[in-house]
Design a protein around this motif. Structure first.
Motif, short mmCIF file in Angstrom:
data_model
loop_
_atom_site.label_atom_id
_atom_site.label_comp_id
_atom_site.label_asym_id
_atom_site.label_seq_id
_atom_site.Cartn_x
_atom_site.Cartn_y
_atom_site.Cartn_z
N GLU A 188 43.65 66.22 -25.20
CA GLU A 188 42.50 65.68 -25.90
C GLU A 188 42.70 64.18 -26.15
O GLU A 188 43.78 63.64 -25.94
N LYS A 189 41.66 63.53 -26.61
CA LYS A 189 41.77 62.12 -26.97
C LYS A 189 42.58 62.04 -28.27
O LYS A 189 42.20 62.59 -29.30
N TYR A 221 55.49 58.25 -26.12
CA TYR A 221 55.75 59.69 -26.24
C TYR A 221 54.60 60.50 -25.65
O TYR A 221 54.82 61.45 -24.88
N LEU A 222 53.38 60.13 -25.99
CA LEU A 222 52.21 60.84 -25.48
C LEU A 222 52.15 60.76 -23.96
O LEU A 222 51.83 61.74 -23.28
N MET A 223 52.48 59.60 -23.40
CA MET A 223 52.48 59.43 -21.95
C MET A 223 53.51 60.36 -21.30
O MET A 223 53.23 61.00 -20.28
N ILE A 244 43.84 67.51 -12.38
CA ILE A 244 45.10 67.41 -13.14
C ILE A 244 45.01 66.26 -14.13
O ILE A 244 45.43 66.39 -15.28
N SER A 245 44.48 65.14 -13.68
CA SER A 245 44.34 63.98 -14.55
C SER A 245 43.52 64.32 -15.79
O SER A 245 43.92 64.04 -16.93
N SER A 251 42.31 59.53 -19.46
CA SER A 251 40.91 59.11 -19.48
C SER A 251 40.47 58.49 -18.17
O SER A 251 39.28 58.38 -17.89
N ASP A 252 41.45 58.07 -17.36
CA ASP A 252 41.14 57.36 -16.12
C ASP A 252 42.21 57.71 -15.09
O ASP A 252 43.41 57.62 -15.39
#
Length: 311
Positions: A188-189, A221-223, A244-245, A251-252
């Motif tokens: 999620e965002k 960390y999120l990455m 998958i993205s 988001s891109d």
């Protein structure tokens, strides 16, 4: 992360867990327990406190409670891992509840008599744990205490002042809740400003304590979490790169490509192509997932091989 390694399908002894894992990569994480790890086979890189340590078969390392650590290997590495809550020692050595070992890596090449005895006790502990003879819980508890007794003589400890315990525990709960939330909602965002608002904290404060405990920024960390989820899908599904993205929260697609290449050295397309070119047997594909926990039967077989051999 509400309970690190919560999927381990082994019997549970109060405040103590033991398992064998075939591991390729583990994202940065923390847990409440002391974690004792013995490398049974292979090589692995440990990233902790902004320091990378190369470890190989026979090496032993300790992770203190709430110390962020990340593991990565080129090929799957077999690790015997033991997690012991500080609460285990509450009634007979309560000092360990606010202790941290200062030496955390022990090379097999430099092992003295006490280190060798500690490694032998680790293998004996694992053997008794998986055999599960009558009263094995008592034997396991005895060996855990013996192992920590040896650790106390091998490594000095730092003590957290009693006056700081409550504040420290409050911070650790926030970070555990936050990393747990990220693991559940990575697709999620996610904005640190939104999470800070939910917690009633300033972005600056939450950012600072996140990096204090995890060792990297919230965005880093999120990455890592998103890229590892994507790596799994790239290798074990035929989903398109775009699917998958999106499913991993990017988001891109360009952001996905750039972040993945920074993490693994290849674009997602190149990474999948290299895997398919190798065409490994289906049974080996499980080794390419983040971590593959061994059954009790396979774990016992591996431990007995180590005990019989010159490990």
């Amino acid at each position: 992360m509400n309970d690190e390694f919560e999927i381990v399908p082994h019997y549970y002894i109060q405040d103590f867990r033991l398992f064998l894992v075939n591991l390729l990569y583990r994202t940065p994480h923390i847990h409440r327990e002391f974690e004792l790890n013995l490398i049974l086979d292979g090589q692995v890189s440990l990233l902790s406190r902004n320091k990378i340590t190369k470890l190989e078969k026979g090496d032993f390392f300790v992770v203190n409670p709430l110390c962020s650590h990340e593991l990565s290997a080129v090929d799957p590495v077999m690790i015997l891992s033991i997690q012991v809550s500080p609460v285990f020692f509450r009634f007979h050595y309560p000092k360990l509840e606010r202790s941290a070992f200062t030496q955390t890596v022990f090379s097999h090449a430099e092992a003295d008599v006490q280190q060798k005895a500690l490694r032998a006790n680790l293998l004996d502990l694992a053997h008794d744990y998986f055999v599960k003879e009558e009263g094995y819980e008592l034997r396991c508890a005895s060996l855990v205490n013996s192992i920590f007794y040896d650790l106390l003589h091998l490594s000095p400890v730092e003590l957290l002042p009693e006056k700081d315990i409550n504040a420290y525990q409050a911070k650790q709960r926030r970070i555990r809740d936050l990393t747990g939330y990220i693991d559940l909602h990575f697709n999620e965002k996610l904005l640190l400003s939104d999470l800070a608002r939910q917690e009633g904290l300033s972005v600056c404060y939450l950012s600072r304590i996140f990096k204090e405990f995890i060792g990297i920024s919230f965005q880093e960390y999120l990455m890592k979490i998103r890229c590892e989820k994507a790596r799994y899908l790239l290798l074990l599904t035929d989903y398109s790169l775009l699917d998958i993205s999106v499913s991993c929260g990017f988001s891109d697609p360009k952001y996905f490509n750039r972040g993945f290449q920074q993490q693994y050295g290849y674009t997602p397309k190149e990474y999948r192509r290299r895997f398919l070119r190798g065409n490994p047997p289906a049974k080996e594909k499980s080794l390419l997932t983040t971590q593959d926990f061994l059954s009790d039967e396979l774990s016992l077989e591996m431990i007995e091989q180590c005990i019989r051999g010159s490990f």
